[in-house]
Design an enzyme around this catalytic site. Structure first.
Site, PDB file in Angstrom:
ATOM      1  CG  ASP A   1      31.789 -48.501 -40.735  1.00 11.41           C
ATOM      2  OD1 ASP A   1      31.923 -47.736 -39.745  1.00 11.41           O
ATOM      3  OD2 ASP A   1      30.590 -49.050 -41.060  1.00 11.41           O
TER       4      ASP A   1
ATOM      5  CG  HIS B   1      22.612 -40.716 -38.667  1.00 11.95           C
ATOM      6  ND1 HIS B   1      23.456 -40.757 -37.669  1.00 11.95           N
ATOM      7  CD2 HIS B   1      21.436 -40.712 -38.265  1.00 11.95           C
ATOM      8  CE1 HIS B   1      23.282 -40.554 -36.317  1.00 11.95           C
ATOM      9  NE2 HIS B   1      21.511 -40.305 -36.692  1.00 11.95           N
TER      10      HIS B   1
HETATM   11  N1  APR Z   1      34.785 -49.467 -29.032  1.00 12.95           N
HETATM   12  C1  APR Z   1      34.050 -48.967 -28.227  1.00 12.95           C
HETATM   13  N2  APR Z   1      33.233 -47.835 -27.984  1.00 12.95           N
HETATM   14  C2  APR Z   1      34.674 -47.087 -28.464  1.00 12.95           C
HETATM   15  C3  APR Z   1      35.159 -47.155 -28.505  1.00 12.95           C
HETATM   16  C4  APR Z   1      36.135 -48.446 -28.274  1.00 12.95           C
HETATM   17  N3  APR Z   1      37.257 -48.789 -29.360  1.00 12.95           N
HETATM   18  N4  APR Z   1      36.561 -45.629 -28.569  1.00 12.95           N
HETATM   19  C5  APR Z   1      35.880 -45.365 -28.229  1.00 12.95           C
HETATM   20  N5  APR Z   1      34.197 -45.432 -27.717  1.00 12.95           N
HETATM   21  C6  APR Z   1      33.371 -44.601 -27.623  1.00 12.95           C
HETATM   22  C7  APR Z   1      33.131 -43.737 -27.005  1.00 12.95           C
HETATM   23  O1  APR Z   1      33.701 -43.490 -25.789  1.00 12.95           O
HETATM   24  C8  APR Z   1      32.414 -43.154 -27.398  1.00 12.95           C
HETATM   25  O2  APR Z   1      30.744 -43.126 -26.134  1.00 12.95           O
HETATM   26  O3  APR Z   1      32.431 -44.907 -28.887  1.00 12.95           O
HETATM   27  C9  APR Z   1      31.522 -43.435 -28.670  1.00 12.95           C
HETATM   28  C10 APR Z   1      31.678 -42.388 -30.105  1.00 12.95           C
HETATM   29  O4  APR Z   1      30.684 -41.808 -29.910  1.00 12.95           O
HETATM   30  P1  APR Z   1      30.621 -40.226 -30.928  1.00 12.95           P
HETATM   31  O5  APR Z   1      32.150 -39.943 -31.511  1.00 12.95           O
HETATM   32  O6  APR Z   1      29.336 -39.181 -30.422  1.00 12.95           O
HETATM   33  O7  APR Z   1      30.097 -40.779 -31.935  1.00 12.95           O
HETATM   34  P2  APR Z   1      28.500 -40.852 -32.211  1.00 12.95           P
HETATM   35  O8  APR Z   1      28.133 -41.339 -31.175  1.00 12.95           O
HETATM   36  O9  APR Z   1      28.298 -42.969 -33.051  1.00 12.95           O
HETATM   37  O10 APR Z   1      27.815 -40.236 -32.764  1.00 12.95           O
HETATM   38  C11 APR Z   1      26.124 -39.676 -33.188  1.00 12.95           C
HETATM   39  O11 APR Z   1      26.456 -37.535 -34.812  1.00 12.95           O
HETATM   40  O12 APR Z   1      28.033 -37.128 -35.962  1.00 12.95           O
HETATM   41  C12 APR Z   1      26.586 -37.249 -35.832  1.00 12.95           C
HETATM   42  O13 APR Z   1      25.946 -38.246 -37.444  1.00 12.95           O
HETATM   43  C13 APR Z   1      27.318 -38.840 -36.433  1.00 12.95           C
HETATM   44  O14 APR Z   1      26.080 -40.457 -36.308  1.00 12.95           O
HETATM   45  C14 APR Z   1      27.292 -40.404 -35.716  1.00 12.95           C
HETATM   46  C15 APR Z   1      26.112 -39.078 -34.679  1.00 12.95           C
END
Ligand code: APR
Length: 231
Positions: A90, A105
């Site tokens: 985003d 990414h």
């Molecule tokens: N504030 C901060 N962190 C949060 C919040 C919040 N309000 N809500 C959730 N989280 C945390 C979760 O606890 C988790 O540790 O954000 C994290 C999200 O993890 P993922 O869903 O795995 O996302 P991400 O780590 O960005 O994934 C990495 O995976 O699917 C691929 O390319 C995609 O860039 C993505 C990559």
């Protein structure tokens, strides 16, 4: 000389803006099979489905805005040389005013030629849809400018150089599940303070991490306080 603050962000950074994360319950990968919408094989098998998946996510950008966490980070540019390395596609860091954002990414607002990857186009907000049959100037189908699973992460080397030079390193809103992005933390020199903002426990190979067990907005506020003391 301002101190170099490097921040690695993930989907949790945008959660409070209303954009779903990937691996929390109800996350994106609960709703869509990754292999069908975020791999080159998925695009080859059903390009319309993949183009529609990203059109939907691009459309959502019109309805969301940066949260206090994005804004709080951007404000730190006054006191630090701030480099943001994000796994997010985003544009909320940019819309919050951050000027140095490296997208590991890819970016939702960009598409590129399937025949010449140097041809990358920025989509205007209202023109957010890409359809099968939309072609680049050389006549090749356009695809999302997103790094799919199994594809190279071209910006990673630059991100490593940035992490190596950090005076302070911060991780916000990522489960540190996906490599090579998750491995970035290992390039941060041993004597550099690392803060990790996440409401949940996040396991990391580094033992010397200051955990701020909060969401991005509250966590960045607490971080700003801690950094101000040190600054
Ligand atoms: N504030 C901060 N962190 C949060 C919040 C919040 N309000 N809500 C959730 N989280 C945390 C979760 O606890 C988790 O540790 O954000 C994290 C999200 O993890 P993922 O869903 O795995 O996302 P991400 O780590 O960005 O994934 C990495 O995976 O699917 C691929 O390319 C995609 O860039 C993505 C990559």
């Amino acid at each position: 000389m301002k101190r170099r603050l490097v921040v690695l962000t993930g989907a949790g950074m945008s959660a409070e803006s209303g954009i779903s994360t990937f691996r929390d319950s109800g996350g994106l990968w609960d709703k869509y099979p990754v292999e069908q919408v975020a791999t080159p094989e998925g695009f080859a098998a059903n390009p319309q489905l993949v183009l529609e998946f990203y059109n939907t996510r691009r459309k959502q950008l019109l309805d969301v805005k940066p949260n206090e966490g994005h804004l709080g980070l951007a404000a730190l540019e006054k006191d630090f040389e701030l480099r943001i390395i994000t796994q997010n596609v985003d544009n909320l860091h940019e819309r919050a005013g951050s000027s140095q954002v490296l997208h590991l990414h890819g970016e939702l607002t960009k598409v590129r030629s399937t025949g010449d990857e140097s041809l990358v186009y920025e989509l205007s907000p209202e023109n957010y849809e890409v359809k099968w049959g939309d072609k680049c100037e050389k006549g090749f189908q356009l695809r999302p400018h997103i790094v799919w699973f199994g594809e190279a992460v071209p910006m990673f080397d630059e991100a490593v150089e940035v992490a190596r030079l950090a005076d302070v390193f911060v991780v916000i809103g990522t489960s540190l599940n996906v490599y090579p992005a998750a491995g970035l933390i290992n390039y941060v020199p041993r004597d550099i303070p690392i803060y990790l903002i996440d409401p949940k426990e996040v396991s990391t190979s580094r033992k010397d991490v200051f955990f701020i067990r909060k969401g991005a907005s509250e966590g960045v506020k607490e971080l700003r306080g801690k950094l101000r003391i040190e600054n």
